[in-house]
Design a protein around this motif. Structure first.
Motif, PDB file in Angstrom:
ATOM      1  N   TYR A 132     -27.214  22.330   7.363  1.00 60.98           N
ATOM      2  CA  TYR A 132     -25.852  22.396   7.875  1.00 60.98           C
ATOM      3  C   TYR A 132     -25.844  22.116   9.369  1.00 60.98           C
ATOM      4  CZ  TYR A 132     -27.035  27.066   9.575  1.00 60.98           C
ATOM      5  OH  TYR A 132     -27.634  28.120  10.213  1.00 60.98           O
ATOM      6  N   PHE A 133     -24.740  21.572   9.812  1.00 62.08           N
ATOM      7  CA  PHE A 133     -24.511  21.299  11.220  1.00 62.08           C
ATOM      8  C   PHE A 133     -23.348  22.181  11.669  1.00 62.08           C
ATOM      9  CE2 PHE A 133     -26.595  17.547   9.625  1.00 62.08           C
ATOM     10  CZ  PHE A 133     -27.476  17.206  10.647  1.00 62.08           C
ATOM     11  N   LYS A 134     -23.590  22.932  12.700  1.00 59.46           N
ATOM     12  CA  LYS A 134     -22.598  23.864  13.231  1.00 59.46           C
ATOM     13  C   LYS A 134     -21.892  23.216  14.424  1.00 59.46           C
ATOM     14  CE  LYS A 134     -22.520  28.428  15.437  1.00 59.46           C
ATOM     15  NZ  LYS A 134     -23.380  29.566  15.831  1.00 59.46           N
ATOM     16  N   PHE A 135     -20.599  23.448  14.549  1.00 60.20           N
ATOM     17  CA  PHE A 135     -19.861  22.947  15.702  1.00 60.20           C
ATOM     18  C   PHE A 135     -18.786  23.943  16.098  1.00 60.20           C
ATOM     19  CE2 PHE A 135     -17.870  21.348  11.905  1.00 60.20           C
ATOM     20  CZ  PHE A 135     -16.525  21.527  12.124  1.00 60.20           C
ATOM     21  N   VAL A 136     -18.316  23.827  17.331  1.00 56.44           N
ATOM     22  CA  VAL A 136     -17.299  24.720  17.871  1.00 56.44           C
ATOM     23  C   VAL A 136     -16.127  23.888  18.368  1.00 56.44           C
ATOM     24  CG1 VAL A 136     -16.804  26.418  19.676  1.00 56.44           C
ATOM     25  CG2 VAL A 136     -19.024  26.433  18.550  1.00 56.44           C
ATOM     26  N   ASN A 137     -14.935  24.313  18.048  1.00 57.07           N
ATOM     27  CA  ASN A 137     -13.735  23.672  18.570  1.00 57.07           C
ATOM     28  C   ASN A 137     -13.506  24.224  19.970  1.00 57.07           C
ATOM     29  OD1 ASN A 137     -11.261  22.690  19.257  1.00 57.07           O
ATOM     30  ND2 ASN A 137     -10.204  23.410  17.433  1.00 57.07           N
ATOM     31  N   THR A 138     -13.838  23.443  20.984  1.00 56.16           N
ATOM     32  CA  THR A 138     -13.666  23.873  22.370  1.00 56.16           C
ATOM     33  C   THR A 138     -12.313  23.468  22.929  1.00 56.16           C
ATOM     34  OG1 THR A 138     -14.723  21.857  23.176  1.00 56.16           O
ATOM     35  CG2 THR A 138     -16.149  23.772  22.812  1.00 56.16           C
ATOM     36  N   GLY A 139     -11.467  22.910  22.089  1.00 56.02           N
ATOM     37  CA  GLY A 139     -10.156  22.457  22.534  1.00 56.02           C
ATOM     38  C   GLY A 139      -9.097  23.535  22.438  1.00 56.02           C
ATOM     39  N   ASP A 140      -7.860  23.121  22.648  1.00 55.32           N
ATOM     40  CA  ASP A 140      -6.735  24.060  22.624  1.00 55.32           C
ATOM     41  C   ASP A 140      -5.802  23.830  21.428  1.00 55.32           C
ATOM     42  OD1 ASP A 140      -5.594  21.675  23.358  1.00 55.32           O
ATOM     43  OD2 ASP A 140      -4.829  22.369  25.288  1.00 55.32           O
ATOM     44  N   ALA A 141      -6.267  23.041  20.466  1.00 58.26           N
ATOM     45  CA  ALA A 141      -5.488  22.763  19.257  1.00 58.26           C
ATOM     46  C   ALA A 141      -6.434  22.797  18.057  1.00 58.26           C
ATOM     47  CB  ALA A 141      -4.822  21.392  19.362  1.00 58.26           C
ATOM     48  N   PRO A 142      -5.905  23.001  16.858  1.00 53.40           N
ATOM     49  CA  PRO A 142      -6.764  23.014  15.664  1.00 53.40           C
ATOM     50  C   PRO A 142      -7.517  21.690  15.504  1.00 53.40           C
ATOM     51  CG  PRO A 142      -4.612  23.908  15.140  1.00 53.40           C
ATOM     52  CD  PRO A 142      -4.513  23.319  16.525  1.00 53.40           C
ATOM     53  N   LEU A 143      -8.754  21.790  15.089  1.00 51.53           N
ATOM     54  CA  LEU A 143      -9.603  20.619  14.850  1.00 51.53           C
ATOM     55  C   LEU A 143      -9.598  20.309  13.360  1.00 51.53           C
ATOM     56  CD1 LEU A 143     -11.725  18.526  15.806  1.00 51.53           C
ATOM     57  CD2 LEU A 143     -13.446  20.268  15.340  1.00 51.53           C
ATOM     58  N   LEU A 144      -9.266  19.085  13.012  1.00 50.97           N
ATOM     59  CA  LEU A 144      -9.253  18.648  11.619  1.00 50.97           C
ATOM     60  C   LEU A 144     -10.398  17.675  11.395  1.00 50.97           C
ATOM     61  CD1 LEU A 144      -5.450  17.871  11.394  1.00 50.97           C
ATOM     62  CD2 LEU A 144      -6.611  19.882  10.501  1.00 50.97           C
ATOM     63  N   ILE A 145     -11.254  17.966  10.437  1.00 49.66           N
ATOM     64  CA  ILE A 145     -12.306  17.035  10.046  1.00 49.66           C
ATOM     65  C   ILE A 145     -11.719  16.189   8.923  1.00 49.66           C
ATOM     66  CG2 ILE A 145     -14.643  16.752   9.162  1.00 49.66           C
ATOM     67  CD1 ILE A 145     -14.548  18.040  11.932  1.00 49.66           C
ATOM     68  N   HIS A 146     -11.474  14.918   9.200  1.00 48.67           N
ATOM     69  CA  HIS A 146     -10.855  14.034   8.214  1.00 48.67           C
ATOM     70  C   HIS A 146     -11.848  13.577   7.150  1.00 48.67           C
ATOM     71  CE1 HIS A 146      -7.326  13.930  10.689  1.00 48.67           C
ATOM     72  NE2 HIS A 146      -7.980  13.402  11.703  1.00 48.67           N
ATOM     73  N   ARG A 147     -13.076  13.327   7.578  1.00 48.37           N
ATOM     74  CA  ARG A 147     -14.065  12.797   6.641  1.00 48.37           C
ATOM     75  C   ARG A 147     -15.473  13.035   7.194  1.00 48.37           C
ATOM     76  NH1 ARG A 147     -13.462   6.803   4.587  1.00 48.37           N
ATOM     77  NH2 ARG A 147     -11.793   7.865   3.515  1.00 48.37           N
TER      78      ARG A 147
END
Length: 103
Positions: A25-40
C-alpha cells in the motif's frame, strides 16, 4: 487547493515466493484545504491492479492506495507502475512503482 504526495512512491517487495501473490500500500496525506478525490489508479500491466479510496480524503486526512501483484509462474524480477489521477492542483498525476523478485 493543493495536495502533495508526502510519502514514498516506490515499494520494493524484495524476494518473493512464486506461489505467493504480493500486496502493498501507498500512504498519502491531503495537505490541501479541500477534499482530495482519487479519480483513478491504474496499473501499467495486467499483472497488477490497484484499489484507490472510494470516498474523498478530507483536508489533513490520510488515504491509501493498495496494489496487488498477481503471482508469477516463473522466477524473475517484477516492476510495474500505477498511475494515480486526482483533483490535486499541483500533483494531479502521480506514478507509483512496485518492484520485487520472484524465486
Amino acid at each position: 487547493r493543493s495536495q502533495h504526495w508526502t510519502h514514498p512512491t516506490i515499494w520494493n517487495h524484495g524476494t518473493l515466493n512464486r506461489s505467493t501473490a504480493a500486496c502493498c500500500y501507498f500512504k498519502f496525506v491531503n495537505t490541501g484545504d479541500a477534499p482530495l478525490l482519487i479519480h483513478r489508479a491504474s496499473a501499467a500491466c495486467g499483472c497488477a491492479y490497484a484499489t484507490p479510496p472510494i470516498n474523498p480524503i478530507p483536508p489533513g486526512g490520510t488515504g491509501y492506495i493498495f496494489v496487488y501483484y498477481r503471482k508469477k509462474d516463473v522466477a524473475g524480477s517484477i516492476k510495474t507502475t500505477v498511475r494515480v489521477l486526482s483533483n490535486a492542483l499541483h500533483q494531479d498525476k502521480v506514478m507509483l512503482t512496485v518492484r520485487g523478485c520472484y524465486l
